[in-house]
Structures are given as structure tokens and as C-alpha cells.
Design a protein around this motif. Structure first.
Motif, PDB file in Angstrom:
ATOM      1  N   HIS A  76       0.848  -1.191   0.000  1.00  0.00           N
ATOM      2  CA  HIS A  76       0.000   0.000   0.000  1.00  0.00           C
ATOM      3  C   HIS A  76       0.884   1.242   0.000  1.00  0.00           C
ATOM      4  CE1 HIS A  76      -3.258   2.714   1.132  1.00  0.00           C
ATOM      5  NE2 HIS A  76      -2.479   3.196   2.079  1.00  0.00           N
ATOM      6  N   GLY A  77       0.431   2.263  -0.678  1.00  0.00           N
ATOM      7  CA  GLY A  77       1.223   3.491  -0.687  1.00  0.00           C
ATOM      8  C   GLY A  77       0.378   4.704  -1.017  1.00  0.00           C
ATOM      9  N   ASN A  78       0.995   5.841  -0.933  1.00  0.00           N
ATOM     10  CA  ASN A  78       0.296   7.101  -1.225  1.00  0.00           C
ATOM     11  C   ASN A  78       0.879   7.715  -2.487  1.00  0.00           C
ATOM     12  OD1 ASN A  78      -1.152   7.076   1.289  1.00  0.00           O
ATOM     13  ND2 ASN A  78       0.814   7.581   2.247  1.00  0.00           N
ATOM     14  N   TYR A  79       0.018   8.359  -3.216  1.00  0.00           N
ATOM     15  CA  TYR A  79       0.495   9.178  -4.320  1.00  0.00           C
ATOM     16  C   TYR A  79      -0.403  10.414  -4.376  1.00  0.00           C
ATOM     17  CZ  TYR A  79       1.323  11.060  -8.918  1.00  0.00           C
ATOM     18  OH  TYR A  79       1.602  11.935  -9.941  1.00  0.00           O
ATOM     19  N   GLY A  80       0.197  11.574  -4.292  1.00  0.00           N
ATOM     20  CA  GLY A  80      -0.596  12.802  -4.253  1.00  0.00           C
ATOM     21  C   GLY A  80      -1.540  12.773  -3.079  1.00  0.00           C
ATOM     22  N   ARG A  81      -2.811  13.024  -3.353  1.00  0.00           N
ATOM     23  CA  ARG A  81      -3.799  13.018  -2.276  1.00  0.00           C
ATOM     24  C   ARG A  81      -4.494  11.667  -2.149  1.00  0.00           C
ATOM     25  NH1 ARG A  81      -7.951  16.792  -3.120  1.00  0.00           N
ATOM     26  NH2 ARG A  81      -7.315  17.302  -5.232  1.00  0.00           N
ATOM     27  N   GLY A  82      -4.110  10.732  -3.018  1.00  0.00           N
ATOM     28  CA  GLY A  82      -4.792   9.433  -2.995  1.00  0.00           C
ATOM     29  C   GLY A  82      -3.879   8.305  -2.543  1.00  0.00           C
ATOM     30  N   THR A  83      -4.407   7.113  -2.654  1.00  0.00           N
ATOM     31  CA  THR A  83      -3.615   5.949  -2.243  1.00  0.00           C
ATOM     32  C   THR A  83      -3.766   4.827  -3.270  1.00  0.00           C
ATOM     33  OG1 THR A  83      -5.329   4.722  -1.083  1.00  0.00           O
ATOM     34  CG2 THR A  83      -4.211   6.440   0.177  1.00  0.00           C
ATOM     35  N   PHE A  84      -2.837   3.910  -3.213  1.00  0.00           N
ATOM     36  CA  PHE A  84      -2.953   2.718  -4.054  1.00  0.00           C
ATOM     37  C   PHE A  84      -2.652   1.491  -3.202  1.00  0.00           C
ATOM     38  CE2 PHE A  84       1.403   4.178  -4.308  1.00  0.00           C
ATOM     39  CZ  PHE A  84       2.141   3.020  -4.149  1.00  0.00           C
ATOM     40  N   THR A  85      -3.312   0.391  -3.513  1.00  0.00           N
ATOM     41  CA  THR A  85      -3.064  -0.875  -2.825  1.00  0.00           C
ATOM     42  C   THR A  85      -2.946  -1.964  -3.884  1.00  0.00           C
ATOM     43  OG1 THR A  85      -4.471  -0.087  -1.041  1.00  0.00           O
ATOM     44  CG2 THR A  85      -3.918  -2.421  -1.021  1.00  0.00           C
ATOM     45  N   PHE A  86      -1.881  -2.723  -3.829  1.00  0.00           N
ATOM     46  CA  PHE A  86      -1.664  -3.805  -4.793  1.00  0.00           C
ATOM     47  C   PHE A  86      -1.660  -5.137  -4.032  1.00  0.00           C
ATOM     48  CE2 PHE A  86       1.056  -1.068  -7.962  1.00  0.00           C
ATOM     49  CZ  PHE A  86      -0.079  -0.341  -8.288  1.00  0.00           C
ATOM     50  N   TYR A  87      -2.371  -6.103  -4.603  1.00  0.00           N
ATOM     51  CA  TYR A  87      -2.533  -7.411  -3.965  1.00  0.00           C
ATOM     52  C   TYR A  87      -2.210  -8.463  -5.034  1.00  0.00           C
ATOM     53  CZ  TYR A  87      -5.278 -10.817  -1.079  1.00  0.00           C
ATOM     54  OH  TYR A  87      -5.710 -11.869  -0.308  1.00  0.00           O
ATOM     55  N   GLY A  88      -1.171  -9.244  -4.810  1.00  0.00           N
ATOM     56  CA  GLY A  88      -0.770 -10.226  -5.813  1.00  0.00           C
ATOM     57  C   GLY A  88      -1.663 -11.457  -5.816  1.00  0.00           C
ATOM     58  N   GLY A  89      -1.716 -12.121  -6.958  1.00  0.00           N
ATOM     59  CA  GLY A  89      -2.525 -13.343  -7.064  1.00  0.00           C
ATOM     60  C   GLY A  89      -3.858 -13.065  -7.735  1.00  0.00           C
ATOM     61  N   HIS A  90      -4.502 -14.137  -8.193  1.00  0.00           N
ATOM     62  CA  HIS A  90      -5.730 -13.959  -8.979  1.00  0.00           C
ATOM     63  C   HIS A  90      -6.994 -14.188  -8.164  1.00  0.00           C
ATOM     64  CE1 HIS A  90      -7.690 -13.766 -12.969  1.00  0.00           C
ATOM     65  NE2 HIS A  90      -8.628 -14.448 -12.329  1.00  0.00           N
ATOM     66  N   ASP A  91      -7.063 -15.345  -7.525  1.00  0.00           N
ATOM     67  CA  ASP A  91      -8.297 -15.675  -6.810  1.00  0.00           C
ATOM     68  C   ASP A  91      -7.921 -16.332  -5.479  1.00  0.00           C
ATOM     69  OD1 ASP A  91     -10.536 -16.952  -5.764  1.00  0.00           O
ATOM     70  OD2 ASP A  91     -11.416 -17.285  -7.732  1.00  0.00           O
ATOM     71  N   PRO A  92      -8.213 -15.678  -4.360  1.00  0.00           N
ATOM     72  CA  PRO A  92      -7.761 -16.200  -3.065  1.00  0.00           C
ATOM     73  C   PRO A  92      -8.260 -17.600  -2.730  1.00  0.00           C
ATOM     74  CG  PRO A  92      -8.490 -13.929  -2.845  1.00  0.00           C
ATOM     75  CD  PRO A  92      -8.848 -14.355  -4.230  1.00  0.00           C
ATOM     76  N   GLU A  93      -9.294 -18.058  -3.394  1.00  0.00           N
ATOM     77  CA  GLU A  93      -9.799 -19.395  -3.064  1.00  0.00           C
ATOM     78  C   GLU A  93      -9.659 -20.389  -4.214  1.00  0.00           C
ATOM     79  OE1 GLU A  93     -10.291 -20.375  -0.178  1.00  0.00           O
ATOM     80  OE2 GLU A  93     -10.406 -18.446   0.864  1.00  0.00           O
ATOM     81  N   ASP A  94      -8.828 -20.062  -5.179  1.00  0.00           N
ATOM     82  CA  ASP A  94      -8.574 -21.010  -6.261  1.00  0.00           C
ATOM     83  C   ASP A  94      -7.080 -20.939  -6.516  1.00  0.00           C
ATOM     84  OD1 ASP A  94      -8.517 -22.653  -8.368  1.00  0.00           O
ATOM     85  OD2 ASP A  94      -9.987 -21.583  -9.589  1.00  0.00           O
ATOM     86  N   TYR A  95      -6.349 -21.887  -5.983  1.00  0.00           N
ATOM     87  CA  TYR A  95      -4.898 -21.751  -5.901  1.00  0.00           C
ATOM     88  C   TYR A  95      -4.258 -21.452  -7.254  1.00  0.00           C
ATOM     89  CZ  TYR A  95      -0.121 -22.329  -4.505  1.00  0.00           C
ATOM     90  OH  TYR A  95       1.198 -22.079  -4.259  1.00  0.00           O
ATOM     91  N   GLN A  96      -4.664 -22.234  -8.264  1.00  0.00           N
ATOM     92  CA  GLN A  96      -4.059 -22.008  -9.578  1.00  0.00           C
ATOM     93  C   GLN A  96      -5.160 -21.801 -10.590  1.00  0.00           C
ATOM     94  OE1 GLN A  96      -1.178 -25.166  -9.863  1.00  0.00           O
ATOM     95  NE2 GLN A  96       0.105 -23.908 -11.165  1.00  0.00           N
ATOM     96  N   HIS A  97      -5.706 -20.619 -10.598  1.00  0.00           N
ATOM     97  CA  HIS A  97      -6.852 -20.354 -11.457  1.00  0.00           C
ATOM     98  C   HIS A  97      -6.414 -20.310 -12.921  1.00  0.00           C
ATOM     99  CE1 HIS A  97     -11.021 -19.060 -11.548  1.00  0.00           C
ATOM    100  NE2 HIS A  97     -10.689 -18.383 -12.613  1.00  0.00           N
ATOM    101  N   ALA A  98      -6.988 -21.201 -13.736  1.00  0.00           N
ATOM    102  CA  ALA A  98      -6.580 -21.246 -15.149  1.00  0.00           C
ATOM    103  C   ALA A  98      -7.628 -20.585 -16.022  1.00  0.00           C
ATOM    104  CB  ALA A  98      -6.400 -22.695 -15.573  1.00  0.00           C
ATOM    105  N   VAL A  99      -7.198 -20.174 -17.209  1.00  0.00           N
ATOM    106  CA  VAL A  99      -8.125 -19.583 -18.176  1.00  0.00           C
ATOM    107  C   VAL A  99      -9.249 -20.574 -18.441  1.00  0.00           C
ATOM    108  CG1 VAL A  99      -8.365 -18.899 -20.593  1.00  0.00           C
ATOM    109  CG2 VAL A  99      -6.378 -18.168 -19.282  1.00  0.00           C
ATOM    110  N   GLY A 100     -10.475 -20.095 -18.364  1.00  0.00           N
ATOM    111  CA  GLY A 100     -11.614 -20.966 -18.654  1.00  0.00           C
ATOM    112  C   GLY A 100     -12.151 -21.706 -17.451  1.00  0.00           C
ATOM    113  N   ASP A 101     -11.449 -21.627 -16.329  1.00  0.00           N
ATOM    114  CA  ASP A 101     -11.978 -22.277 -15.123  1.00  0.00           C
ATOM    115  C   ASP A 101     -13.275 -21.587 -14.710  1.00  0.00           C
ATOM    116  OD1 ASP A 101      -9.942 -24.013 -14.969  1.00  0.00           O
ATOM    117  OD2 ASP A 101      -8.994 -23.195 -13.181  1.00  0.00           O
TER     118      ASP A 101
END
Lengths: 417, 614
Positions: free
Chosen positions: A359-384
Motif C-alpha cells: 500500500h502506498g500514497n500518491y498525491g492526495r490518494g492511495t494505491f493498494t496492490f494485492y498479488g494473485g488472482h483468486d484467493p480461493e482457487d490456488y491455480q486459477h486457469a483460463v476458462g476455469d
């Protein structure tokens, strides 16, 4: 300030002679994800609530109303009704100096926009799944809306499995003949043409700049999966062509790497681009599966912040557990050495250089980055198929997403540090 | 002689020198490629320029130099290199394509088109010419130009079908589905054997409704004027992809009529529809086949499938007639004639010795109808026994043992039932689910015979795998026995009532339970008895008394209070049809028992009520 707040709470509860609803968020909660929806919609209906940071997993407190209680029951959200005296006791505990807890007033439901391309598929985005499940309303925006300045209408913008470098997710090697890939490329090209851009990558550059301006002016940006690193890569490459022929029709600049401008990025710096157009990776920011090891060992740990002194990272890390099962994505985690010093690390794999949540700030706003695709699907593949969240009502990984939507609802306090 | 030696020596030295030179060139070339890999493009370019000057005819040097110039975006240099190559080989169409591409990359679209045009004029009657240049246009995503070139190729050459396929691909890439369908139409007319390829291409769009609708509309319009049979087949296939089986069937019938076919396409369509749960249209298709192809070699198979489809439709109707909200169902016989009709067909198939069908499966289907629908247990039992004799090694044999065990219980022959279930346990082919069922019923038999230790032993076996269908019931029974085992006399009475209930002797069961329900000293067993009576009263349609008992249970806040509230809600919703009252009761359950097992169910019912109230 604390004493004043306590007196205010005591007086208001006595004067209004009203009991409270405590939506506790610890392991006793039956549906954590819907609880966020209840809180969000209560704010939307004009109620004012409190987020009790670090109290029973980051609970919510609202004035009692039959309607809210019925809604909780109907949605399967566990809660407790508190008498005035009990509520005062809770508030005084949370406010006491020797507890790492804090009361954050939630005042207004933020207006949410989600960046959704027209060929969006349900497997594309964990956030829309979470918002839909929690019944949180949001608008869909795409390139045209962003470039014409519609973002100013929103408090919160979410980006997910987007590729802001204009390489269509670098799926060329595996999926260039798949109808969905062909359709996706055409849709993006048509949009670029419609908006007067020669190349999709040029259009994406305009988009990342517009989003950066939005953040600078006070917007909240939340990004997951490949939207995180590609966003910063695109910002660093505003003045250089990093995209190969099959994506934009001409070769990339052979000196692209040396021309990157890291002063433009929000979170990452000094990373090295993956210039091979057939390799499904954008840069060395992302942690590779071989570095993670087995699924059984893939856990990340949330950092604990001082609730009273660092309420923002505390809000973003509210959870009923602090060790969470990892999950992969096109961008799974971030390499620590490339994260700028100004950025907060909210979660990482202990003992490694693998960072999950920042998480970080830029100007008057903030940004949050969270890695990974789907917290409950370990290896989410295209078309799943999309994840059925009714099977994961207590998902700690999904909770981190939903913390982000309530965080802009918090009344801004004076920073203590 | 000296002269000969001299010339031989000269030749040898020349060859040696030439080989030496080639080796040098090759080493240099490899060095250039290494520089390229290392990203040192300028060094690679210098070497390749030198090599190209030395051997202008060498295509490898030319190709690598062009690539390196393009990597460095040195478009003017690349253009002059390719132009000089064209001067050497003016008939090489690829070079025009490449040159046009470089112009395209350098944003000079007009010049690109001009060069491509020159390339097309090199050999305007050749299929290859158009395809090569069109491919360069496609690579540069100049789709409109590619379409124009391919259209010209289709017109100017004698193999238009090749261009139809290419054009269809370009149209698909541009989501111009109607135009793609037009091209497929033309292709199909010219090359009927391409039907399979077209189908496989279109199957990729099975989840794209918009595309399917456009394909359908285009082909429908074509069929108005063109009655080519393959078109019907293709249209039917697309209707199936779009899950419109009715339309697919109608079109397929037209197709069969046109080709005067033997019905095989309709049969495979019907099977596919049936497997997708489209029983009605499958049934229609089988009926069509039976009517139109009575002497088909497959007629027995068609008859069999027809009956299975009919049986599935009847089963659906039967299920919809049941009051599924009641915890205990009273069995009833409905659609007797229809089910008997199906049995007759199955029997005729078994008797027909010329038919090659799985007779054991058919026997089992008949037995199931007698058991589940016609409630003729005697007949069913004899058929299951026959299956055990004739099909001992089939999967149907174990199912038959299980059914015979249940029939023995219904006939009050508990020892026989026990030995039948034991046979299931001893059989090597028995799967986990079947084992769980056998264990559960042996446990129940022990329970009904008041052998509670034996009951617990078999219930423990049943609950070893909690994913089976009997685990929940087993756990519930275990908890009853554990709580009430000390009062074995009253527990035996409860067990007897349970047996009577299983045997559908509901009134007798109620009478057995009444003393237990009236005896407040029995604590838990009293609760069990009251709740069971309430359930049984619903079967005999005494809703008012059942309501009263359930309200008392809910009021008392005993172990069945939440379960009673859920059942009360259902009675008001479905039995009394008082939706408001039902809604209040579900809410009460949610409010009073937030940790109840029935919480989610109550919430779902409540949500449903609210949705239906609009």
C-alpha cells in the motif's frame, strides 16, 4: 481526542437510548464476506457506523435497528446486540491506550468503479466476485469512460487481470488461436481506433496516466494480479515502445530497458522487463512458481500495525487470522527489492523476499496492490469456472479485498505521526 | 602429365580455399547471431552487411539482416535492402509481402498497399500469390485489405473454396459472424466434405450466443433459396450448440428427408439431446425414427432409448406430484398405465432374441419401476432375484441385493434383510456408497430388534466416510441411542415405531409413539417422540395437530426447537399457504437460533418467499 470520543460515545448512547449491533468479525462470524456488504449498504442507506480495528477481527458497530438486524439474519451474518452499557464497555476497551485497537468512524459508502473490459469473463476478476457476493453495488468502467474523465465520479477504482502494457496478457504463445483471445484483441483494437490511438499500447498508456491523475487527486486505487505490475511497467514505459510485433505491429525499442523511467511508477522500481513476447511474464517483479514451492507451504503473513498511529494499513489488514493461504496469478507476488521504500508492505511470505500485499500514497490518494488472482482457487486457469463464494464465506484472502472497499468510507483523522 | 598434375593441384587448392572462405563466412554468421542474442544489434548488423555484400544471393544472410534492421526500427535501410533483393528476384512474391509489411510498420500504408499490389501482379492466376500477400496483410492486422485480396483470389483463381475458408477465418477474427457464415455456406456448397471441419470450427463458438445467433440467421436465409442437404445438417448442429434442440430436430428431419437417410443422424442427435437432459425432444426424435424407420437395423435400440426417455419424463412428472417439503413421504401409485406401457416395451425387448441389448439392465429398469413407482414389491423382488442369478457379475446385482433387503424389511422379514445386506458387504464389487447403505440398514435392523450395541457397531462403520448419503442419518441415530440407551424399554418402543414408519404403517407408528410423547419424564426421548409424531401426522394429512405439536416443541426450546420451527415454516408455506406466517416463522428461527444447522435452509426459504412476493 480519545477521551473526547469516549465522552461523545457515552453521551450519544445515553441520549439516544439506543442499543447497538456488533457485527463481530472473528472466528465466530458465520459469513465474513457478507458482513462487509451489510456494513457497506448500511452506510449507503445513511447510517453511520464504526469499524473497531483489531477488536474481534475488526468488527463493525452500528446503531440497532430491526431492519439491520433482519438483514443480518437474512444474509447469514452473525451479530450481537449490545445494551448501551455493553457498547460503552466495548468502546472504552477499544479506545484504551494499552490496546492496539482503534475506532474508525465510517460515514459514507464509497462510490465504486471496476475496470471491466467488454469481453469480461467470470474467471477474470476476484473483486467482482467478492462485490457481487457481498451485494456491494459498483459501476463498470472501461477505457472510454476513464479517458473522458468519468473517474472523478468515483471514490474507489479497482483493476484486476488487466494488462496495461498492451500485450493482451502475453497469452500469444498459448492462446493466439483461441476465439476469446482473437475477440479480445479485436475489441481492444477497435476501442483504440475509436478513440484515435494507432496502437492499443498507446491507448493503455493514456489510461494509466489518467488513473494516476485520479489517484493524485485523491482517488483510491486497488489492483490485483497482473494489473499491479503491468500498471507500473506501463507508467515506466510511457516514452518507449516495449511491445513486440504480434501485439502492436512493430518491433519494440531494442534499448527499451535502459529507457524505462522509474520516477513515473507508483510502487516498483529497477525491475527488468521480460522482452520475449512468447514468455508469459512481464518482468522480474513477479515471483515464479518454482520460487514458491509447494501449495502446502504457500502461506503469507499479515503485518501488524499500530491501530492508533497507522490506522490505514491497520484497516487494510483487518482479518480473523494473520497467516493466510497463498494463491497464484499471472502476477502472484512482488519481489521485495523492487518495491519503493515509500511503500508499506502489508503482507509477505515470512523469511523470503516475496511480498503479497502493499500500500502506498500518491498525491492526495492511495494505491493498494494485492498479488494473485483468486484467493480461493490456488491455480486459477483460463476458462476455469468462477469461484462459488458461498463455499468460502469466511475466506481471509477475500476479506483483504473487501477491507479495501470500506477503507475509503473511513472519516479522515489527523495523522498521529 | 605435368599439366594434369598442375591442374589437379590447382583445383584442389581452389576447392580448399572456397571451403575455407565458406567456413569463415559461416563463423561470422554465427558470430552475428550471437551478437543478436546478446542484444548487440549494431555489431550483428555490421557483420551481416559485410556477409550480404559478399554473398548477395544468400537468403539466410538477407533474412537475418532484414530482421536485425527491423528490430532496430531502421525501416529505410530495410526497405532498400529488400528492394535490392527484389531486383535480384523479381518473381519472389514473399519479398513484396515483406516490403509491404515494412512500409506498413513505418506508417506508410499507401506505399504498403502499392507494393502488395505489385506482388499480386507477379502471378495473378495463382492461389499462392493471393494467400501469401493476404497473410502479410493479416499479420499487420490490415484486415480490410486482407479481405479484399482474398476476395480477389476467390474470383480470379480456380480454387475459390480455399479462399472461402481463409475469408471465414478473417471474418471470425473480426467478429463478423454473418459474413463468416456466408463463406462457410459457399465452402459447403463447393466442398461438401468440409462439413466436419466447419462444424469443428463453429464448435469453438458454443458459448458465444451472439455468434451462434448470427450463424443461424444467415444459414436460415440461405436455406430459403438453397435446399442443399448439408446446409440443413449444419444449421441443425448450430441450433444444438445454441441449446435449441427443438429447432435442431425440425431441421434435421428435413435433412433426413432430403438425403433419404437411414435415420442415423437423428438417432445420434436424440442420444445427445437425452444425455443433455432434453428428454422431450429426444422422445420426439425416437418416435420419428420408430415411425419412419420401422425396419431399421437399430429399431430395437431405438425402442429401448425411446422407453428410457419416456421413463425419465414420467419420473420428472412423478417427482413434481410429490409433496417434497414433507419429511416423510407417503408412497402413491400414479401414472400406472404409462409405467406399465414402458414395462411392456422393456419386456418385449427382452423376449426378442434377435435383439442385442443389455438384458440385465432392462430387467433392472423394470424392477425399479415395480419397486419405486408401482409399489409391487413382490414382482420387484422376483426380478431383483433374477438379476442376482443371471447377472451376478454386473453392477446391477449389488443394487438388486440392496433393494431386496429393503423389500424384506417392508415384509417384516428382518433376518432375511440382514443376510441380504451382509451379502452386499461381502461382495468384492461393492463400492463405498453401497457399503455405507448396507451398513446403515444392518444398523437399523439391529435398532429395530433392540440390539443397540450392534446398532452402534454398524453405525460407526457407516460414519467412517462422512461424504456418503447415510452418514447424517447414522449420526442422528447414534446420538439418540447414546442419550437414551439406559432406558432401553422405551427406546425399544421408539424403535418399533420407527420400523412401522419405515413400513408406511403410519397410524400404527403414531399409536406406538403416543405414550412416549405423553411421558414428560422421558426427557429427550419424549422430544424425539413428539417430533416424530408431528412428522407422521403430516403424512396422514392431519396438519392442525401436527402444527400444534410443533408449536409446543418450538416453544419449549428443546433440542428440536429449531428443527420444529423450520418444519412449521414449511407447513405454513406449502400446507396452509400462509406466506406471511411462514415468513415470520423463518425469521424467528434466524433470530433465535443463529448457530442452528437449519439456519441456511431457513434463510433460503425466506429469501425465496421474498423473491416470489416480488
Amino acid at each position: 481526542m480519545n477521551k473526547f470520543f469516549l465522552i461523545y460515545i457515552c453521551l450519544s448512547t445515553l441520549i439516544l437510548a439506543q442499543a447497538k449491533i456488533l457485527i463481530y468479525m472473528d472466528l465466530q462470524q458465520t459469513d465474513h464476506l457478507k458482513a462487509y456488504g451489510i456494513a457497506y449498504n448500511a452506510l449507503k442507506e445513511g447510517m453511520v457506523g464504526d469499524w473497531l480495528l483489531n477488536y474481534r477481527g475488526g468488527s463493525f458497530m452500528f446503531d440497532y435497528s430491526d431492519k439491520l438486524a433482519a438483514k443480518c439474519r437474512l444474509k447469514g451474518v452473525a451479530f450481537q446486540t449490545l445494551s448501551q452499557q455493553e457498547a460503552v464497555q466495548v468502546y472504552s476497551l477499544v479506545q484504551s491506550e494499552d490496546q492496539n485497537m482503534e475506532v474508525i468512524r465510517l460515514e459514507k459508502a464509497p462510490k465504486i468503479a471496476v475496470y471491466v473490459p467488454p469481453n469480461f469473463k467470470p474467471w477474470d476478476d476476484a473483486v467482482t466476485l467478492a462485490l457481487d457476493y457481498a451485494e456491494v453495488q459498483y459501476d463498470r468502467v472501461w477505457v472510454e469512460e476513464i479517458l473522458r474523465g468519468d473517474l472523478e465520479k468515483y471514490d474507489w477504482l479497482h483493476l484486476h487481470h488487466e494488462d496495461f502494457t498492451g500485450q493482451y496478457g502475453k497469452f500469444y504463445a498459448s492462446f493466439s488461436n483461441a476465439p476469446w483471445y482473437i475477440e479480445q484483441q479485436k475489441i481492444y483494437e477497435n476501442e483504440a481506433k475509436k478513440l484515435g490511438f494507432k496502437k492499443v499500447s498507446d491507448m493503455e498508456k493514456a489510461v494509466v496516466v489518467a488513473i494516476k491523475n485520479y489517484v493524485g487527486q485523491g482517488g483510491f486505487l486497488f489492483a490485483m494480479c497482473s494489473a499491479t505490475d503491468t500498471y507500473d511497467i506501463a507508467l515506466s514505459a510511457l516514452n518507449v515502445d516495449i511491445v513486440d510485433k504480434m501485439y502492436d505491429g512493430d518491433p519494440p525499442d531494442p534499448n527499451a530497458q535502459s529507457k524505462l523511467d522509474f520516477s513515473q511508477t507508483l510502487a516498483f522500481q529497477d525491475f527488468k522487463l521480460e522482452m520475449n513476447p512468447l514468455i508469459y511474464e512481464y518482468s522480474d517483479i513477479d515471483i515464479q512458481p518454482s520460487e514458491i514451492g509447494t501449495e502446502q507451504n504457500d502461506y503469507f503473513t499479515l503485518f501488524e500495525f499500530s491501530a492508533k498511529y497507522d490506522p490505514v494499513p491497520t484497516m487494510l489488514t483487518q482479518n480473523h487470522v494473520n497467516v493466510i493461504h497463498g494463491f497464484m496469478g499471472q502476477t502472484t507476488m512482488f519481489r521485495k527489492k523492487y518495491i519503493k521504500n515509500s511503500v508499506y508492505i502489508l503482507a509477505e511470505r515470512a523469511g523470503t523476499d516475496q511480498v503479497k500485499y502493499i500500500h502506498g500514497n500518491y498525491g492526495r490518494g492511495t494505491f493498494t496492490f494485492y498479488g494473485g488472482h483468486d484467493p480461493e482457487d490456488y491455480q486459477h486457469a483460463v476458462g476455469d469456472p468462477p469461484t462459488d463464494l458461498s463455499l468460502y464465506k469466511n475466506s481471509p484472502g477475500y476479506r483483504l479485498i473487501l477491507n479495501n472497499i470500506l477503507f475509503p468510507a473511513a472519516k479522515k483523522k489527523e495523522q498521529k505521526t | 602429365m605435368n599439366k594434369i598434375i598442375f591442374w589437379l593441384g590447382f583445383l584442389f587448392i581452389s576447392l580448399k580455399l572456397a571451403a575455407q572462405i565458406d567456413l569463415n563466412y559461416d563463423n561470422k554468421f554465427q558470430l552475428a547471431l550471437s551478437y543478436e542474442d546478446a542484444g548487440q544489434l549494431e555489431k550483428a548488423e555490421a557483420i551481416l552487411r559485410e556477409l550480404t555484400n559478399l554473398q548477395p544471393w544468400n537468403y539466410s544472410y538477407f533474412d537475418s539482416l532484414t530482421r536485425i534492421l527491423l528490430k532496430q526500427k531502421k525501416y529505410p535501410d530495410a526497405i532498400s535492402l529488400i528492394e535490392s533483393k527484389i531486383n535480384q528476384s523479381p518473381q519472389d512474391i514473399n519479398l513484396y509481402g515483406l516490403l509491404g509489411s515494412v512500409y506498413f510498420m513505418s506508417d506508410n500504408v499507401v506505399k504498403a498497399y502499392e507494393v502488395w499490389e505489385k506482388g499480386l501482379n507477379v502471378s495473378p492466376g495463382s492461389v499462392v500469390t493471393y494467400r501469401i500477400i493476404a497473410n502479410y496483410a493479416i499479420e499487420n492486422r490490415a484486415f480490410e485489405k486482407a479481405i479484399e485480396i482474398l476476395q480477389r483470389g476467390k474470383k480470379n483463381t480456380d480454387e475459390p473454396e480455399i479462399f472461402s475458408f481463409d475469408l471465414a477465418n478473417v471474418y471470425l477474427a473480426n467478429m463478423r459472424f454473418s459474413e463468416a457464415a456466408n463463406e462457410y455456406y459457399e465452402l459447403l456448397i463447393r466442398k461438401p466434405d468440409q462439413l466436419g471441419n466447419i462444424k469443428s470450427k463453429l464448435s469453438l463458438y458454443s458459448d458465444n450466443k451472439a455468434a451462434l445467433i448470427q450463424f443461424i440467421e444467415t444459414l436460415k436465409n440461405k436455406i430459403k433459396d438453397d435446399k442443399t442437404p448439408n446446409l440443413y445438417d449444419l444449421l441443425s448442429y448450430i441450433y444444438s450448440l445454441n441449446s435449441d434442440y427443438d429447432s435442431a430436430f425440425k431441421i434435421l428431419v428435413d435433412y433426413e428427408n432430403k438425403i433419404k437417410g437411414n435415420g442415423n443422424t437423428i438417432l445420434s442427435f436424440a442420444r445427445s439431446a437425452q444425455l443433455n437432459g432434453e428428454y422431450e425432444v429426444a422422445l420426439k426424435a425416437y418416435e420419428y425414427l420408430m415411425k419412419n424407420f420401422p425396419s431399421s437395423l437399430q429399431s430395437a435400440l431405438i425402442k429401448f432409448y425411446h422407453s428410457t426417455a419416456l421413463e425419465e419424463i414420467l419420473n420428472k412428472k412423478y417427482q413434481s406430484e410429490l409433496e417434497s417439503w414433507k419429511p416423510i413421504q407417503s408412497k402413491k401409485i400414479i401414472y400406472q398405465n404409462e409405467f406399465n406401457g414402458i414395462i411392456k416395451t422393456y419386456e418385449s425387448l427382452i423376449k426378442d432374441s434377435s435383439v442385442n441389448l443389455n438384458r440385465i439392465e432392462i430387467l433392472y429398469r423394470i424392477a425399479e419401476i415395480y419397486f419405486n413407482r408401482l409399489l409391487d414389491y413382490k414382482k420387484a423382488d422376483s426380478l431383483y432375484t433374477l438379476i442376482n442369478l443371471r447377472g451376478a457379475n454386473t453392477e446391477f446385482s449389488i443394487f438388486s441385493f440392496l433393494r431386496r433387503g429393503i423389500i424384506a424389511i417392508l415384509n417384516d422379514q428382518l433376518d432375511d434383510a440382514n443376510s441380504l445386506f451382509e451379502k452386499v458387504l461381502m461382495n468384492n464389487r461393492t463400492n463405498m456408497e453401497q457399503k455405507a447403505e448396507a451398513n446403515y440398514f444392518i444398523a437399523k435392523i439391529n435398532f429395530w430388534k433392540s440390539n443397540f450395541a450392534g446398532t452402534i457397531k454398524y453405525l460407526d462403520e457407516t460414519t467412517k466416510n462422512l461424504s456418503n448419503d447415510f452418514a447424517n442419518d447414522a449420526i442422528e441415530l447414534l446420538s439418540l441411542i447414546n442419550f437414551c440407551r439406559k432406558d432401553s424399554i422405551n427406546l425399544s418402543k421408539y424403535a418399533l415405531a420407527d420400523l412401522l414408519s419405515f413400513q408406511s404403517k403410519f397410524s400404527l407408528a403414531i399409536e406406538e409413539l403416543k405414550p412416549l410423547a405423553a411421558n414428560l419424564n422421558l426427557f429427550l426421548l419424549n422430544d424425539y417422540a413428539n417430533y416424530k409424531i408431528a412428522e407422521l401426522l403430516l403424512v396422514v394429512s392431519d396438519i392442525p395437530t401436527s402444527l400444534k405439536i410443533l408449536e409446543d416443541i418450538a416453544e419449549k426450546n428443546g433440542i428440536f426447537a429449531d428443527k420444529a420451527l423450520l418444519l412449521l415454516g414449511k407447513i405454513y408455506q406449502y400446507g396452509v399457504k400462509d406466506r406471511t406466517k411462514a415468513s415470520q416463522i423463518y425469521q424467528k428461527l434466524l433470530e433465535k437460533f443463529p448457530n442452528s444447522l437449519y439456519f441456511d435452509q431457513a434463510r433460503d426459504y425466506l429469501n425465496n418467499l421474498q423473491i416470489n412476493n416480488g
